[in-house]
Design an enzyme around this catalytic site. Structure first.
Site, PDB file in Angstrom:
ATOM      1  N   HIS A  63      -3.026  -5.479   1.655  1.00 36.41           N
ATOM      2  CA  HIS A  63      -2.352  -5.691   2.950  1.00 36.41           C
ATOM      3  C   HIS A  63      -2.407  -7.155   3.397  1.00 36.41           C
ATOM      4  O   HIS A  63      -3.261  -7.503   4.235  1.00 36.41           O
ATOM      5  CB  HIS A  63      -3.076  -4.865   4.025  1.00 36.41           C
ATOM      6  CG  HIS A  63      -2.912  -3.395   3.909  1.00 36.41           C
ATOM      7  ND1 HIS A  63      -1.915  -2.694   4.547  1.00 36.41           N
ATOM      8  CD2 HIS A  63      -3.635  -2.482   3.238  1.00 36.41           C
ATOM      9  CE1 HIS A  63      -2.021  -1.414   4.275  1.00 36.41           C
ATOM     10  NE2 HIS A  63      -3.059  -1.248   3.481  1.00 36.41           N
ATOM     11  N   CYS A  87       0.834  -1.210   0.000  1.00 39.46           N
ATOM     12  CA  CYS A  87       0.000   0.000   0.000  1.00 39.46           C
ATOM     13  C   CYS A  87       0.871   1.264   0.000  1.00 39.46           C
ATOM     14  O   CYS A  87       1.510   1.550  -1.018  1.00 39.46           O
ATOM     15  CB  CYS A  87      -0.980  -0.056   1.167  1.00 39.46           C
ATOM     16  SG  CYS A  87      -2.420   0.979   0.905  1.00 39.46           S
ATOM     17  N   GLU A 144      -0.660  -8.601   5.472  1.00 40.00           N
ATOM     18  CA  GLU A 144      -0.324  -8.699   6.901  1.00 40.00           C
ATOM     19  C   GLU A 144      -1.568  -8.659   7.786  1.00 40.00           C
ATOM     20  O   GLU A 144      -1.477  -8.912   8.984  1.00 40.00           O
ATOM     21  CB  GLU A 144       0.668  -7.588   7.290  1.00 40.00           C
ATOM     22  CG  GLU A 144       0.088  -6.191   7.395  1.00 40.00           C
ATOM     23  CD  GLU A 144      -0.115  -5.494   6.054  1.00 40.00           C
ATOM     24  OE1 GLU A 144       0.050  -6.147   5.006  1.00 40.00           O
ATOM     25  OE2 GLU A 144      -0.465  -4.304   6.061  1.00 40.00           O
TER      26      GLU A 144
HETATM   27  N1  LIG Z   1      -3.330   1.865   3.650  1.00 42.89           N
HETATM   28  C1  LIG Z   1      -2.422   2.643   3.095  1.00 42.89           C
HETATM   29  O1  LIG Z   1      -1.225   2.383   3.165  1.00 42.89           O
HETATM   30  C2  LIG Z   1      -2.937   3.899   2.434  1.00 42.89           C
HETATM   31  C3  LIG Z   1      -1.926   4.597   1.586  1.00 42.89           C
HETATM   32  C4  LIG Z   1      -2.255   6.056   1.491  1.00 42.89           C
HETATM   33  N2  LIG Z   1      -3.394   6.270   0.675  1.00 42.89           N
HETATM   34  C5  LIG Z   1      -1.043   6.812   0.949  1.00 42.89           C
HETATM   35  O2  LIG Z   1      -1.139   7.550   0.019  1.00 42.89           O
HETATM   36  O3  LIG Z   1      -0.004   6.682   1.483  1.00 42.89           O
END
Ligand SMILES: NC(=O)CC[C@H](N)C(=O)O
Length: 201
Positions: free
Chosen positions: A175, A81, A177
């Site tokens: 994710h 992410c 994890e």
């Molecule tokens: N769950 C996340 O890691 C979100 C990422 C977040 N939208 C960002 O720009 O960093």
């Protein structure tokens, strides 16, 4: 082969969950904040969180440059992410002052799947992970707009790229994890093992 020592960049984000998942996938896992700690790991996970914050803290803690150097030198890295955003060579819509580590020839779009309350789960076929689909948890997740020739697409959702590998760098929009299914972490631990651990180099 020695047990790989894998760090989790512990500046912000869901560090603890990654430490648990890595330990479950037979790695020694430890938090990394400083260059000295980075020097001691065989691979590194960049967790989810807020990529702008992680980027600014990485510069503040003096780990941004050493991290770039190690990634360039081939240290295995896995970003989820916000961590995926950190591994992108280019962000389509960066916040001002937002830097990345880079390492994967891809362009990412931040928050592409919508806002926090539009978070969702989806079953994904991930290349390299046989058997049941991987349950992808997407939280304000980025997607990958495009990849360069060296990057391999490992998974897509709704026509958008959500998992990519380029050499020793792995990135997922989702994710793993958070699900208790440690197969993606196991794939990364295998990458670290294949690259060699400190004692065996
Ligand atoms: N769950 C996340 O890691 C979100 C990422 C977040 N939208 C960002 O720009 O960093």
């Amino acid at each position: 082969m020695n047990t790989p020592v894998i760090g989790v960049l512990a500046l912000q984000g869901d560090v603890r969950e990654h430490l648990i998942a890595l330990a479950a996938a037979d790695a020694v896992a430890r938090p990394v904040r400083r260059p000295e700690e980075l020097a001691e790991v065989d691979g590194l996970v960049l967790p989810g969180g807020e990529s702008t914050t992680i980027s600014k803290l990485a510069v503040l803690f003096g780990v941004m440059e050493p991290l770039r150097a190690r990634v360039r030198a081939g240290m295995p890295v896995y970003g989820t992410c916000a961590g995926m955003i950190m591994l992108a060579d280019k962000i389509l819509d960066p916040r001002s002052g937002q830097e990345t580590v880079g390492g994967i020839d891809m362009i990412v779009r931040r928050n592409a799947f919508g806002r926090q309350n539009e978070s969702f789960e989806a079953a994904l076929d991930v290349r390299g992970i046989p058997g049941d689909p991987v349950e992808g948890v997407f939280i304000r997740a980025p997607w990958v707009e495009s990849v360069g020739a060296a990057a391999e697409v490992l998974a897509e959702h709704d026509g958008h790229i959500v998992a990519v590998r380029q050499g020793n760098a792995l990135a997922t929009s989702f994710h793993p994890e958070l699900t208790g299914d440690h197969r993606v972490h196991a794939l990364f631990v295998d990458m670290v093992r294949a690259n060699g651990t400190a004692e065996s180099l």
